[in-house]
Design a protein around this motif. Structure first.
Motif, PDB file in Angstrom:
ATOM      1  N   GLN A   1      -7.993 -16.225  12.942  1.00  0.00           N
ATOM      2  CA  GLN A   1      -6.756 -15.803  13.303  1.00  0.00           C
ATOM      3  C   GLN A   1      -5.514 -16.069  12.467  1.00  0.00           C
ATOM      4  N   LYS A   2      -5.584 -17.342  12.207  1.00  0.00           N
ATOM      5  CA  LYS A   2      -4.228 -17.483  11.373  1.00  0.00           C
ATOM      6  C   LYS A   2      -4.115 -16.948   9.869  1.00  0.00           C
ATOM      7  N   LEU A   3      -5.417 -16.694   9.478  1.00  0.00           N
ATOM      8  CA  LEU A   3      -5.251 -16.058   8.293  1.00  0.00           C
ATOM      9  C   LEU A   3      -4.887 -14.468   8.222  1.00  0.00           C
ATOM     10  N   LEU A   4      -5.478 -13.943   9.537  1.00  0.00           N
ATOM     11  CA  LEU A   4      -5.425 -12.545   9.929  1.00  0.00           C
ATOM     12  C   LEU A   4      -3.459 -12.483  10.188  1.00  0.00           C
ATOM     13  N   ARG A   5      -3.099 -13.628  10.865  1.00  0.00           N
ATOM     14  CA  ARG A   5      -1.539 -13.455  11.317  1.00  0.00           C
ATOM     15  C   ARG A   5      -0.695 -13.478  10.116  1.00  0.00           C
ATOM     16  N   LYS A   6      -1.061 -14.218   9.018  1.00  0.00           N
ATOM     17  CA  LYS A   6      -0.450 -14.282   7.798  1.00  0.00           C
ATOM     18  C   LYS A   6      -0.357 -12.997   7.111  1.00  0.00           C
ATOM     19  N   ALA A   7      -1.573 -12.398   6.984  1.00  0.00           N
ATOM     20  CA  ALA A   7      -1.592 -11.096   6.749  1.00  0.00           C
ATOM     21  C   ALA A   7      -0.773  -9.997   7.205  1.00  0.00           C
ATOM     22  N   ARG A   8      -0.643 -10.153   8.561  1.00  0.00           N
ATOM     23  CA  ARG A   8       0.255  -9.340   9.218  1.00  0.00           C
ATOM     24  C   ARG A   8       1.713  -9.555   9.220  1.00  0.00           C
ATOM     25  N   LYS A   9       2.186 -10.793   8.814  1.00  0.00           N
ATOM     26  CA  LYS A   9       3.494 -11.138   8.606  1.00  0.00           C
ATOM     27  C   LYS A   9       3.998 -10.905   7.257  1.00  0.00           C
ATOM     28  N   GLY A  10       2.997 -10.397   6.427  1.00  0.00           N
ATOM     29  CA  GLY A  10       3.643 -10.123   4.921  1.00  0.00           C
ATOM     30  C   GLY A  10       3.044 -10.846   3.903  1.00  0.00           C
ATOM     31  N   THR A  11       2.192 -11.649   4.248  1.00  0.00           N
ATOM     32  CA  THR A  11       1.650 -12.693   2.920  1.00  0.00           C
ATOM     33  C   THR A  11       0.462 -11.611   2.557  1.00  0.00           C
ATOM     34  N   ARG A  12       0.295 -11.432   1.142  1.00  0.00           N
ATOM     35  CA  ARG A  12      -0.979 -10.725   0.681  1.00  0.00           C
ATOM     36  C   ARG A  12      -2.060 -11.510   0.591  1.00  0.00           C
ATOM     37  N   VAL A  13      -2.964 -11.296   1.282  1.00  0.00           N
ATOM     38  CA  VAL A  13      -4.104 -11.981   1.342  1.00  0.00           C
ATOM     39  C   VAL A  13      -5.548 -11.434   0.745  1.00  0.00           C
ATOM     40  N   ILE A  14      -6.076 -11.882  -0.586  1.00  0.00           N
ATOM     41  CA  ILE A  14      -7.056 -11.661  -1.195  1.00  0.00           C
ATOM     42  C   ILE A  14      -8.291 -12.218  -1.007  1.00  0.00           C
ATOM     43  N   TYR A  15      -9.472 -11.609  -0.537  1.00  0.00           N
ATOM     44  CA  TYR A  15     -10.668 -12.394  -0.476  1.00  0.00           C
ATOM     45  C   TYR A  15     -11.669 -12.249  -1.400  1.00  0.00           C
ATOM     46  N   ILE A  16     -12.077 -13.016  -2.262  1.00  0.00           N
ATOM     47  CA  ILE A  16     -12.976 -12.875  -3.068  1.00  0.00           C
ATOM     48  C   ILE A  16     -14.354 -13.769  -2.705  1.00  0.00           C
ATOM     49  N   PRO A  17     -15.228 -13.012  -2.192  1.00  0.00           N
ATOM     50  CA  PRO A  17     -16.288 -13.859  -1.537  1.00  0.00           C
ATOM     51  C   PRO A  17     -17.303 -14.688  -2.451  1.00  0.00           C
ATOM     52  N   GLY A  18     -17.985 -15.657  -2.144  1.00  0.00           N
ATOM     53  CA  GLY A  18     -18.754 -16.455  -3.004  1.00  0.00           C
ATOM     54  C   GLY A  18     -20.130 -16.325  -2.484  1.00  0.00           C
ATOM     55  N   ASN A  19     -21.048 -17.192  -2.851  1.00  0.00           N
ATOM     56  CA  ASN A  19     -22.527 -17.274  -2.608  1.00  0.00           C
ATOM     57  C   ASN A  19     -23.031 -17.448  -1.284  1.00  0.00           C
TER      58      ASN A  19
END
Length: 288
Positions: free
Chosen positions: A65-83
């Motif tokens: 929820q915190k990561l989603l909130r950061k994205a909503r508030k303007g932080t560009r969040v880029i997720y690069i999956p791992g194994n």
């Protein structure tokens, strides 16, 4: 504690779903840092562990929820999956709640350096050539973490600091040291082949920031044991943040110790202390 602001932050190997995931420490980090861009460099969710045994406490949900909130508030969040969260790779080039999913990324720092970002598991010979052995190793790592938990519970009662058994074994066992070195050189070679000035990765749970024959190698560590992140300052300077040290500085003194302190010392202001390690220029100080 004031919010520390950076141009870019990288975190990886959170392993949400693993009992030993330090979600509370990551929440503390996310609440006290801000950045224009936040990279999630793989193994954010531990799908391997969740398939074996479901473990998802409220703190793990709070991290999402915190990561989603950061994205909503303007932080560009880029997720690069791992194994461990490879299921997310099928959603590459998609956007979920403001979080962009990608196979890898090319980041340009404020001082013009081009950094290739990848989790790193594609350059792990065990993962690629003997996947069954990787599953066995993961189970042994989880057993080591459980043993480490009991060991450090005893150390805490004796007044001794935290000590990582798994990291000790990685650094002392010759073949493990060779494995880490081979991994680092493999990702560095690929970054050079792609024309990048450096590489940022995770995967091996060992934070590192150093020059490898003219190419920058950066590993942001993990949030199971080391509690580290990679940060870029507004001028492009890179730094490894050791958040366990930051949290230790903020731990209040015991009540009886405060009550016995001399009046003058209670009125005095705390001195700035270094909260993290860095490469090249000295790390900035953090007021307590």
């Amino acid at each position: 504690m004031p919010v520390r602001r950076f141009r870019t932050l990288w975190i990886s190997d959170v392993h949400l779903g693993l009992p030993d995931c330090q979600a509370h420490a990551l929440l503390h980090f996310l609440r006290h840092t801000d950045s224009e861009t936040l990279y999630l460099v793989g193994d954010i969710i531990d799908g391997w562990q969740l398939r074996r045994s479901w473990h998802w406490p409220q703190t793990h949900n709070d991290v999402v929820q915190k990561l989603l909130r950061k994205a909503r508030k303007g932080t560009r969040v880029i997720y690069i999956p791992g194994n461990h969260d490879e299921f997310a790779r099928t959603y590459g080039n998609n956007n979920f709640g403001g979080i962009e999913v990608a196979e890898d990324w090319l980041h340009t720092t404020a001082d013009g350096r081009r950094l290739w970002i990848t989790h790193g598991d594609l350059f792990d010979g065990v993962i690629q050539c003997a996947r069954w052995l990787a599953y066995v190793g993961d189970s042994l790592y989880e057993f080591t973490l459980r043993l480490n938990r009991h060991l450090n519970s005893l150390r805490a009662r004796l007044g001794l600091p935290y000590w990582s058994l798994s990291q000790y074994l990685k650094l002392k066992v010759k073949r493990a040291v060779s494995y880490v070195s081979d991994f680092e050189h493999a990702v560095a070679r690929e970054a050079r082949r792609r024309g990048a000035d450096g590489v940022v990765c995770g995967h091996i749970h060992h934070a590192e920031l150093r020059d490898m024959d003219g190419l920058l190698y950066a590993n942001d560590g993990d949030w199971v044991e080391s509690l580290t992140a990679l940060a870029e300052h507004p001028d492009g300077r890179l730094e490894i943040l050791h958040w366990a040290e930051v949290m230790a500085l903020m731990t209040p003194a015991a009540p009886h110790a405060r009550s016995r302190a001399p009046r003058a010392s209670r009125r005095s202001q705390p001195q700035p202390v270094t909260a993290s390690a860095s490469v090249a220029p000295a790390a900035e100080t953090l007021p307590s």
